[in-house]
Design an enzyme around this catalytic site. Structure first.
Site, PDB file in Angstrom:
ATOM      1  N   CYS A 112       0.094   4.536   0.125  1.00  0.00           N
ATOM      2  CA  CYS A 112      -0.239   5.659   1.001  1.00  0.00           C
ATOM      3  C   CYS A 112       0.202   5.406   2.439  1.00  0.00           C
ATOM      4  CB  CYS A 112      -1.723   5.981   0.923  1.00  0.00           C
ATOM      5  SG  CYS A 112      -2.788   4.571   1.273  1.00  0.00           S
TER       6      CYS A 112
ATOM      7  N   CYS B 206       0.838  -1.201   0.000  1.00  0.00           N
ATOM      8  CA  CYS B 206       0.000   0.000   0.000  1.00  0.00           C
ATOM      9  C   CYS B 206       0.872   1.250   0.000  1.00  0.00           C
ATOM     10  CB  CYS B 206      -0.909  -0.014   1.221  1.00  0.00           C
ATOM     11  SG  CYS B 206      -1.691   1.567   1.531  1.00  0.00           S
TER      12      CYS B 206
END
Length: 146
Positions: A49, A47
């Site tokens: 972010c 991921c």
């Protein structure tokens, strides 16, 4: 699963600063069943972010004088068996990636879940970690002489 070439830089972001990858359930058990000491477990993730903030935050927090004795990581979505086994030690917490667990004497004493990481800057995350390190870990120089 993503191709290993794609995740290698994300793995190296932690291994380059002293983390040991746990890639099997057996490796997780051998490390996390320690009787004494502090162990940091980073559940790494692809991921961008949240994990892209977690890894730099961990690196920054490790400059703190008090820090965990053992640094380990598992990679969610890549090393499924190891990740599932690590999460089995995180009693009371839902599976989350990325996440950062601090364990002392085989018990979880502090946890940052994805919701505690997502949308925050690495400096704020690092501050949470250093506060936990100050509370639960001995300064690196003091523990080295014991």
């Amino acid at each position: 699963m993503y191709p290993e070439e794609f995740v290698r830089p994300m793995r190296q972001e932690l291994t380059n600063i002293g983390f040991r990858e746990l890639r099997t359930a057996d490796e997780v058990d051998k490390t996390l069943k320690q009787e004494k000491g502090t162990v940091l477990v980073v559940v790494n993730s692809i991921c961008g972010c949240a994990a892209g903030r977690a890894r730099p935050a961990v690196a920054r927090a490790l400059t703190n004088p008090a820090r965990p004795e053992v640094l380990t990581t598992v990679f969610a979505g890549q090393d499924r068996e190891a990740t599932d086994q690590a999460r089995s030690y995180f009693t009371g917490y839902a599976p989350s990636s990325p996440s950062i667990a601090l364990m002392r004497d085989g018990k979880i004493v502090f946890m940052l879940e994805r919701r505690d990481i997502e949308g925050r800057d690495p400096f704020s995350i690092a501050n949470d970690l250093t506060s936990a390190f100050d509370r639960f870990c001995a300064p690196a120089s003091a523990s080295a002489g014991q």
